[in-house]
Design an enzyme around this catalytic site. Structure first.
Site, PDB file in Angstrom:
ATOM      1  N   CYS A 107       0.607  -1.238  -0.052  1.00 43.56           N
ATOM      2  CA  CYS A 107       0.054   0.061   0.221  1.00 43.56           C
ATOM      3  C   CYS A 107       0.967   1.329  -0.246  1.00 43.56           C
ATOM      4  CB  CYS A 107      -0.236  -0.375   1.113  1.00 43.56           C
ATOM      5  SG  CYS A 107      -1.957   1.745   1.581  1.00 43.56           S
ATOM      6  N   CYS A 154       0.312   5.007   7.126  1.00 38.66           N
ATOM      7  CA  CYS A 154       0.019   4.960   7.963  1.00 38.66           C
ATOM      8  C   CYS A 154       0.890   4.148   8.954  1.00 38.66           C
ATOM      9  CB  CYS A 154      -1.524   3.773   8.541  1.00 38.66           C
ATOM     10  SG  CYS A 154      -2.542   4.579   7.002  1.00 38.66           S
ATOM     11  N   CYS A 207       1.072   0.336  10.234  1.00 41.11           N
ATOM     12  CA  CYS A 207       0.089  -0.366   9.499  1.00 41.11           C
ATOM     13  C   CYS A 207       0.919  -1.666   9.128  1.00 41.11           C
ATOM     14  CB  CYS A 207      -0.917  -0.070   8.437  1.00 41.11           C
ATOM     15  SG  CYS A 207      -1.982  -1.075   7.338  1.00 41.11           S
ATOM     16  N   CYS A 261     -16.813  -8.624   5.561  1.00 39.82           N
ATOM     17  CA  CYS A 261     -15.696  -6.931   5.290  1.00 39.82           C
ATOM     18  C   CYS A 261     -14.906  -7.855   4.337  1.00 39.82           C
ATOM     19  CB  CYS A 261     -15.835  -7.031   6.587  1.00 39.82           C
ATOM     20  SG  CYS A 261     -17.081  -6.220   7.667  1.00 39.82           S
ATOM     21  N   CYS A 300     -19.471  -5.840   3.510  1.00 37.19           N
ATOM     22  CA  CYS A 300     -18.704  -4.876   3.703  1.00 37.19           C
ATOM     23  C   CYS A 300     -17.832  -5.064   3.168  1.00 37.19           C
ATOM     24  CB  CYS A 300     -18.817  -4.417   5.662  1.00 37.19           C
ATOM     25  SG  CYS A 300     -17.903  -3.071   6.468  1.00 37.19           S
ATOM     26  N   CYS A 310     -19.325   2.520   8.444  1.00 37.59           N
ATOM     27  CA  CYS A 310     -18.575   1.842   9.587  1.00 37.59           C
ATOM     28  C   CYS A 310     -17.344   2.654  10.180  1.00 37.59           C
ATOM     29  CB  CYS A 310     -17.957   0.661   9.582  1.00 37.59           C
ATOM     30  SG  CYS A 310     -16.740  -0.219  10.774  1.00 37.59           S
ATOM     31  N   ARG A 331     -17.826  -2.080  18.098  1.00 36.18           N
ATOM     32  CA  ARG A 331     -16.819  -3.322  17.849  1.00 36.18           C
ATOM     33  C   ARG A 331     -15.725  -3.476  18.835  1.00 36.18           C
ATOM     34  NH1 ARG A 331     -16.473  -3.854  12.217  1.00 36.18           N
ATOM     35  NH2 ARG A 331     -19.313  -4.636  12.451  1.00 36.18           N
TER      36      ARG A 331
HETATM   37  N1  SAM Z   1      -6.705   0.705   3.209  1.00 35.03           N
HETATM   38  C1  SAM Z   1      -7.998   0.730   3.034  1.00 35.03           C
HETATM   39  C2  SAM Z   1      -7.475   2.063   3.944  1.00 35.03           C
HETATM   40  O1  SAM Z   1      -6.733   2.028   5.144  1.00 35.03           O
HETATM   41  O2  SAM Z   1      -8.862   3.192   3.814  1.00 35.03           O
HETATM   42  C3  SAM Z   1      -8.945  -0.291   3.808  1.00 35.03           C
HETATM   43  C4  SAM Z   1      -7.849  -0.961   4.715  1.00 35.03           C
HETATM   44  S1  SAM Z   1      -7.026  -0.255   6.555  1.00 35.03           S
HETATM   45  C5  SAM Z   1      -5.936  -1.914   7.030  1.00 35.03           C
HETATM   46  C6  SAM Z   1      -7.925  -0.846   7.996  1.00 35.03           C
HETATM   47  C7  SAM Z   1      -8.099   0.028   9.242  1.00 35.03           C
HETATM   48  O3  SAM Z   1      -7.870  -1.170   9.658  1.00 35.03           O
HETATM   49  C8  SAM Z   1      -6.691   1.009   9.099  1.00 35.03           C
HETATM   50  O4  SAM Z   1      -8.102   2.421   8.977  1.00 35.03           O
HETATM   51  C9  SAM Z   1      -6.584   0.569  10.859  1.00 35.03           C
HETATM   52  O5  SAM Z   1      -8.139   1.440  11.883  1.00 35.03           O
HETATM   53  C10 SAM Z   1      -6.927  -0.205  10.578  1.00 35.03           C
HETATM   54  N2  SAM Z   1      -5.382  -0.653  11.692  1.00 35.03           N
HETATM   55  C11 SAM Z   1      -4.683  -0.977  10.131  1.00 35.03           C
HETATM   56  N3  SAM Z   1      -3.554  -1.844  10.383  1.00 35.03           N
HETATM   57  C12 SAM Z   1      -3.166  -1.534  12.043  1.00 35.03           C
HETATM   58  C13 SAM Z   1      -2.894  -2.955  13.395  1.00 35.03           C
HETATM   59  N4  SAM Z   1      -1.510  -2.659  13.277  1.00 35.03           N
HETATM   60  N5  SAM Z   1      -3.748  -2.171  14.544  1.00 35.03           N
HETATM   61  C14 SAM Z   1      -4.783  -1.925  14.587  1.00 35.03           C
HETATM   62  N6  SAM Z   1      -6.078  -1.770  13.499  1.00 35.03           N
HETATM   63  C15 SAM Z   1      -5.136  -1.396  12.395  1.00 35.03           C
HETATM   64 FE1  SF4 Z   2      -2.883   0.996   3.491  1.00 39.55          FE
HETATM   65 FE2  SF4 Z   2      -2.426  -0.061   5.649  1.00 39.55          FE
HETATM   66 FE3  SF4 Z   2      -3.464   2.802   5.663  1.00 39.55          FE
HETATM   67 FE4  SF4 Z   2      -5.419   0.813   4.720  1.00 39.55          FE
HETATM   68  S1  SF4 Z   2      -4.081   1.200   6.584  1.00 39.55           S
HETATM   69  S2  SF4 Z   2      -3.813   2.871   3.692  1.00 39.55           S
HETATM   70  S3  SF4 Z   2      -3.836  -0.660   3.957  1.00 39.55           S
HETATM   71  S4  SF4 Z   2      -1.317   1.965   5.239  1.00 39.55           S
END
Ligand code: SAM
Ligand code: SF4
Ligand code: DTB
Length: 338
Positions: free
Chosen positions: A76, A80, A83, A120, A151, A211, A283
Site C-alpha cells: 500500500c 499509516c 500498518c 468484510c 462490508c 462503519c 466493535r
Molecule cells: N486501506 C484501507 C484504508 O486504510 O482505508 C482499508 C484497510 S485498513 C487496514 C483498515 C483499518 O484497519 C485502518 O484504518 C486501521 O484503523 C485498522 N488497522 C490497520 N492496521 C492496524 C493495526 N496494526 N492495529 C490495529 N488496527 C489496524
Molecule cells: Fe494502506 Fe494500511 Fe493505511 Fe490502509 S491502513 S491505507 S492498508 S497503509
C-alpha cells in the site's frame, strides 16, 4: 426513553451535567468536555452507565459477528504508521494481487457456515482504481447472494464510487478516522483527517451504512481518545458500527515498541463510545487475540456488542473460532441474527 428506564438510573451514577431525560438518548450535541468527563468517572460508575445505556437499545447478550478477509494484501502506498501493509515498512509481508471473485465467494461461504453474518472485504489501497472496483462490485454481489451482509474497506472513495458500491448491494463501508484530529498528523501524513471525513460523507450520502472508529494504544493521550469519540458522536448521523481497535504491534512498523495501553483505558473508551453513540454497534476489533477472556468480558460489559470472528483479521491473528465459541458459551452470549 420511558420514565421507568429513567428511574432505573440512580442519581449516584449520574454525576454528569446530562439531565436524566437525555440519559441514553441519541445526541449529536456532545461537547468535548462532556466526553472528557466521562473518561474521568470512576471505572465502575462508567461501566454501569454504559451497560445501562446498552440495555436501553440492545438485547444485552447478543453480539454481532463479522468475518474479515484481505482481498488485496500489502504494497500500500500510504504511510499509516501502525500498518503492516504499507510498502514503506519492512514487515515481511508478501505483496499479493487482488483475489479472484470465486475465491472470495468460497471464503465468504466458509465464514457463513462458521456462523458469521457479515463479511468484510479489505484492500490495501489508497483508493480503488476503476478496473479494480468493477471486480469488487462482483465480489459484493456474490457475497450478498450467499445471504451475508456485505462490508468493504478499500480506502478513499468518491461519491460516484460509493454510488457504484451501493448499487452492487454493499451494506456497510468501513473507513476509520483512526485517532483525534490533533494526533492524526503524528500517525499518517499521506491523507488528511479532512479526506477521511469526505469519504465518510460520500458513503453516507450514497445510502451505505457507515462503519467508522479508530485505534487505541498508538501513544495518544486520553484527551485524544475523547476527541476522537467526540468527532464520531457529533457526526450528523452516528456510524452504525464503531470499531475500536487496540493497536496490533507489528515489527517493522514505526509504532512497533510503543508502550502498551492500560487495558482499563481500552475498556473505558468502549464504554464512552457506548454512552455517546447509544444505538451504534460498538466493535471490540483488533487486539482481541492478546486479551484474556476476562478482559473481553469487561469489554462486553462496557457495551461492546460486535466482534471480528475467524482466525485472521487482515494480516494479523485473531482468536480461533473454537476459542470464541467457548467464550460465548461461558458468558451466555449469542450471535446477533442479521
Ligand atoms: N486501506 C484501507 C484504508 O486504510 O482505508 C482499508 C484497510 S485498513 C487496514 C483498515 C483499518 O484497519 C485502518 O484504518 C486501521 O484503523 C485498522 N488497522 C490497520 N492496521 C492496524 C493495526 N496494526 N492495529 C490495529 N488496527 C489496524
Ligand atoms: Fe494502506 Fe494500511 Fe493505511 Fe490502509 S491502513 S491505507 S492498508 S497503509
Ligand atoms: C477495523 O477497524 N479493523 C479491521 C477492519 N476495520 C478492516 C482491520 C484490523 C487490522 C489489524 C491489522 C491487520 O490484521 O493487518
Amino acid at each position: 426513553m420511558s420514565a421507568e428506564a429513567i428511574h432505573a438510573v440512580p442519581a449516584a451514577i449520574r454525576p454528569l451535567p446530562v439531565s436524566a431525560a437525555r440519559f441514553g438518548t441519541v445526541r449529536h450535541d456532545w461537547t468535548v468536555e462532556e466526553v472528557r468527563a466521562l473518561f474521568t468517572l470512576p471505572f465502575l460508575d462508567l461501566l454501569l452507565q454504559a451497560q445501562q445505556v446498552h440495555r436501553l437499545h440492545f438485547a444485552p447478550n447478543q453480539v454481532q459477528v463479522s468475518t474479515l478477509l484481505s482481498i488485496k494484501t500489502g504494497a500500500c502506498p500510504e504511510d499509516c504508521s501502525y500498518c503492516p501493509q504499507s510498502i514503506r515498512y519492512e514487515t515481511g509481508l508478501a505483496r499479493e494481487e487482488l483475489m479472484q471473485v470465486e475465491d472470495v465467494k468460497r471464503r465468504a461461504a466458509a465464514a457463513r457456515d462458521a456462523g458469521a453474518t457479515r463479511f468484510c472485504m479489505g484492500a490495501a489501497w489508497r483508493s480503488p482504481k476503476a478496473k479494480d472496483l468493477r471486480i469488487v462490485v462482483e465480489m459484493v454481489k456474490g457475497v450478498k447472494e450467499l445471504g451475508l451482509e456485505t462490508c468493504a474497506t478499500l480506502g478513499m472513495l468518491t461519491p460516484a464510487q460509493a454510488a457504484e458500491l451501493k448499487a452492487a448491494g454493499l451494506d456497510y463501508y468501513n473507513h476509520n478516522i483512526d485517532t483525534s484530529p490533533e494526533f492524526y498528523g503524528e500517525v499518517i501524513t499521506t491523507r488528511t483527517f479532512e479526506d477521511r471525513l469526505n469519504t465518510l460523507s460520500a458513503v453516507r450520502d450514497a445510502g451505505i451504512n457507515v462503519c467508522c472508529g479508530g485505534i487505541l494504544g498508538m501513544g495518544e493521550k486520553e484527551g485524544d481518545r475523547a476527541a476522537m469519540l467526540h468527532v464520531l458522536a457529533t457526526l450528523p448521523q452516528h456510524p452504525e458500527s464503531v470499531p475500536i481497535n487496540q493497536l496490533v504491534q507489528v515489527a517493522g512498523t514505526p509504532l512497533h515498541g510503543e508502550a502498551a495501553l492500560d487495558p482499563f483505558d481500552f475498556v473505558r473508551a468502549l464504554a464512552v463510545a457506548r454512552i455517546t453513540m447509544p444505538k451504534s454497534h460498538v466493535r471490540l476489533s483488533a487486539g482481541r487475540e492478546a486479551m484474556s477472556d476476562e478482559l473481553q468480558a469487561l469489554c462486553f460489559m462496557a457495551g461492546a456488542n460486535s466482534i471480528f470472528y475467524g482466525e485472521k483479521l487482515l494480516t494479523t491473528g485473531n482468536p480461533d473460532t473454537a476459542r470464541d465459541q467457548a467464550l460465548f458459551a461461558r458468558l451466555g452470549l449469542e450471535p446477533e441474527p442479521a
